[in-house]
Scaffold this active site. Structure first.
Site, PDB file in Angstrom:
ATOM      1  N   ASP A   1     -10.735   7.642   6.032  1.00 31.16           N
ATOM      2  CA  ASP A   1      -9.312   7.293   5.953  1.00 31.16           C
ATOM      3  C   ASP A   1      -8.484   8.519   6.324  1.00 31.16           C
ATOM      4  O   ASP A   1      -8.426   9.504   5.584  1.00 31.16           O
ATOM      5  CB  ASP A   1      -8.966   6.821   4.542  1.00 31.16           C
TER       6      ASP A   1
ATOM      7  N   VAL B   1       3.166   0.816   3.225  1.00 27.77           N
ATOM      8  CA  VAL B   1       2.874  -0.239   4.189  1.00 27.77           C
ATOM      9  C   VAL B   1       2.891  -1.581   3.463  1.00 27.77           C
ATOM     10  O   VAL B   1       2.232  -1.746   2.429  1.00 27.77           O
ATOM     11  CB  VAL B   1       1.508  -0.029   4.870  1.00 27.77           C
TER      12      VAL B   1
ATOM     13  N   ARG C   1       1.284   5.177  -0.301  1.00 31.92           N
ATOM     14  CA  ARG C   1       0.602   6.474  -0.232  1.00 31.92           C
ATOM     15  C   ARG C   1       1.638   7.586  -0.334  1.00 31.92           C
ATOM     16  O   ARG C   1       2.838   7.343  -0.405  1.00 31.92           O
ATOM     17  CB  ARG C   1      -0.172   6.607   1.077  1.00 31.92           C
TER      18      ARG C   1
ATOM     19  N   ASP D   1       0.854  -1.191   0.000  1.00 32.48           N
ATOM     20  CA  ASP D   1       0.000   0.000   0.000  1.00 32.48           C
ATOM     21  C   ASP D   1       0.891   1.243   0.000  1.00 32.48           C
ATOM     22  O   ASP D   1       1.468   1.598   1.024  1.00 32.48           O
ATOM     23  CB  ASP D   1      -0.910  -0.026   1.233  1.00 32.48           C
TER      24      ASP D   1
ATOM     25  N   ASP E   1      -6.822   3.493  -3.522  1.00 32.24           N
ATOM     26  CA  ASP E   1      -6.973   3.298  -2.080  1.00 32.24           C
ATOM     27  C   ASP E   1      -8.426   3.376  -1.658  1.00 32.24           C
ATOM     28  O   ASP E   1      -8.887   2.590  -0.817  1.00 32.24           O
ATOM     29  CB  ASP E   1      -6.134   4.315  -1.307  1.00 32.24           C
ATOM     30  N   ARG E   2      -9.188   4.287  -2.246  1.00 33.71           N
ATOM     31  CA  ARG E   2     -10.602   4.437  -1.897  1.00 33.71           C
ATOM     32  C   ARG E   2     -11.408   3.228  -2.365  1.00 33.71           C
ATOM     33  O   ARG E   2     -12.314   2.764  -1.660  1.00 33.71           O
ATOM     34  CB  ARG E   2     -11.152   5.723  -2.508  1.00 33.71           C
TER      35      ARG E   2
END
Length: 271
Positions: free
Chosen positions: A131, A13, A8, A6, A111-112
């Site tokens: 989030d 992560v 961002r 993940d 991500d959404r």
């Protein structure tokens, strides 16, 4: 083992899953700072260092990135270092099973989408996902698992840093809960505005969603918090029900398994 990634704007992560479906389990996760200049070789070196002995046990990779340059390098890394391992990169065109009921589906961040998938899978109810990341996203997911849209506000750090950088008399402060909403010094005043202010922002948006959408006015609606700053802000909110720190990693797992199942079905001699 499935490796989930993940990426961002602030952090990367990694999550390591064993098993599949109902038997899946997140056994370890790591967090590192995002650097948009990182190359595929650098990413591979760091990932392999973190995975250690698990490196050769990876049987699949599922990844998303809100940073385009890092997404490109992850694609190169997977081809160069894990070319034999099936992988899914969540980007436009990848099947997630989440209908995007918005004006331009291609604009919706990976991500959404992944968070919406995981929320629906975990709760099977109308959900509002908050989030707390670099930005603060409030996403609305129907009882059918449809992404209905949402709201995006600046993140806690962005707002706090902007306040300090644009104000001559203010400086950057540690983002922690102050002893009272009524600050007794400049630092506490800034902390109060950040922590309690963002809690109020989230509560206000959630309440507006519930008023505006009839399907979200009932008691079956679940409001879920995730993201780096959720542990700080969630206790100060009045509308958030659940904290799911690994929501995005869980969503990445689901996307991977759905795509693998679809590939398996296409290879079936019964087709």
């Amino acid at each position: 083992m499935l490796l989930t990634v993940d990426v961002r704007n602030t952090n990367i992560v990694l999550g390591l899953f064993t098993g599949t479906g109902e038997h899946s389990k997140l056994v370890q996760d790591w967090r590192m700072r995002t650097d948009a200049r990182m190359t595929a070789d650098e990413l591979a070196l760091i990932f392999r260092g973190l995975l250690g002995a698990h490196t050769d046990q990876i049987t699949g990779v599922s990844a998303l990135s809100t940073v385009p340059s890092v997404l490109r390098e992850i694609r190169v890394m997977l081809t160069r270092y894990w070319g034999h391992v099936p992988h899914v990169l969540v980007e436009p065109g990848v099947r997630t099973g989440v209908p995007l009921l918005v004006d331009n589906p291609k604009e919706v961040g990976a991500d959404r989408i992944v968070n919406s998938l995981a929320a629906h899978h975990l709760y099977d109810a109308p959900c509002i996902v908050v989030d707390f990341g670099t930005s603060t996203c409030v996403d609305v997911v129907s009882a059918k698992g449809e992404f209905l849209g949402g709201a995006i506000a600046p993140g806690l750090e962005i707002s706090s840093d902007a306040l300090a950088s644009q104000s001559a008399a203010l400086r950057k402060v540690e983002l922690v809960r102050p002893r009272s909403v009524v600050g007794k010094n400049t630092v506490e005043c800034m902390q109060s505005g950040a922590v309690f202010g963002f809690a109020g922002l989230v509560d206000g948006l959630v309440r507006r969603v519930r008023r505006e959408l009839p399907a979200f006015s009932g008691s079956d609606v679940v409001v879920i918090a995730t993201g780096d700053r959720a542990p700080l802000i969630m206790p100060e909110t009045e509308t958030v029900d659940e904290h799911e720190p690994d929501l995005t990693l869980e969503g990445l797992r689901l996307v991977y398994e759905r795509n693998q199942a679809r590939r398996g079905a296409r290879r079936s001699p019964l087709d």
